[in-house]
Design an enzyme around this catalytic site. Structure first.
Site, mmCIF file in Angstrom:
data_model
loop_
_atom_site.group_PDB
_atom_site.id
_atom_site.type_symbol
_atom_site.label_atom_id
_atom_site.label_comp_id
_atom_site.label_asym_id
_atom_site.label_seq_id
_atom_site.Cartn_x
_atom_site.Cartn_y
_atom_site.Cartn_z
ATOM 1 N N HIS A 257 -32.101 -16.107 27.214
ATOM 2 C CA HIS A 257 -31.168 -15.805 26.120
ATOM 3 C C HIS A 257 -30.319 -14.589 26.473
ATOM 4 C CE1 HIS A 257 -29.867 -14.595 22.019
ATOM 5 N NE2 HIS A 257 -29.936 -15.900 21.808
ATOM 6 N N PHE A 258 -29.332 -14.652 27.054
ATOM 7 C CA PHE A 258 -28.493 -15.612 27.723
ATOM 8 C C PHE A 258 -28.631 -15.417 29.226
ATOM 9 C CE2 PHE A 258 -26.412 -14.900 23.616
ATOM 10 C CZ PHE A 258 -26.253 -16.179 23.165
#
Length: 146
Positions: free
Chosen positions: A46-47
């Site tokens: 994430h991310f």
């Protein structure tokens, strides 16, 4: 009831505990902090290549410090095996929180009646900037009935 006694009653395992320190708690609110260590598993995806703390984790941190810790304190004289579970939230996210950042959560009790606790919460970074804020509510639940 001391902050350490409240922390000992939190119903979370180490991998899902988002409270490092409970700084203050009384009838009207709670204040505590947490550092999002770089090795937390959710940062891996994430991310990709630009990790950011997920909004759901920020919300959970505010709920653990601002709602559950306060709820444990408010229930300290209840002679039943109950805890507080989040039932609703309305949070505005204003700034990202990155791996390695320390945040402070402050809650203010709006009301506690009919087995429902509602709190105004905010999360600040170490520069004192508000990164998210809103309201979180929770209900008393019996630990026996989950």
């Amino acid at each position: 009831m001391t902050p350490q006694e409240i922390l000992a009653q939190l119903p979370y395992g180490k991998s899902f505990l988002f409270v490092d320190e409970l700084l203050d708690v009384d009838e009207n609110g709670a204040k505590g902090n947490f550092t999002y260590h770089k090795d937390l598993s959710f940062y891996e995806g994430h991310f990709k290549n630009h990790p950011v703390t997920p909004a759901v984790i920020l919300t959970e941190t505010m709920a653990q410090i601002g709602l559950v810790c306060l709820g444990i304190y408010l229930l300290r004289d209840i002679d039943q095996d109950v805890s507080i579970a989040m039932t609703s939230n309305a949070i505005d996210f204003l700034k990202p929180v990155y791996p390695g950042e320390k945040v402070t959560v402050t809650s203010e009790k709006v009301y506690f009646r009919f087995n429902k606790l509602n709190c105004k919460v905010k999360m600040e970074n170490t520069e004192g900037e508000v990164v998210c804020k809103g309201n979180i509510s929770g209900m008393l639940i019996s630990k026996d009935n989950g």
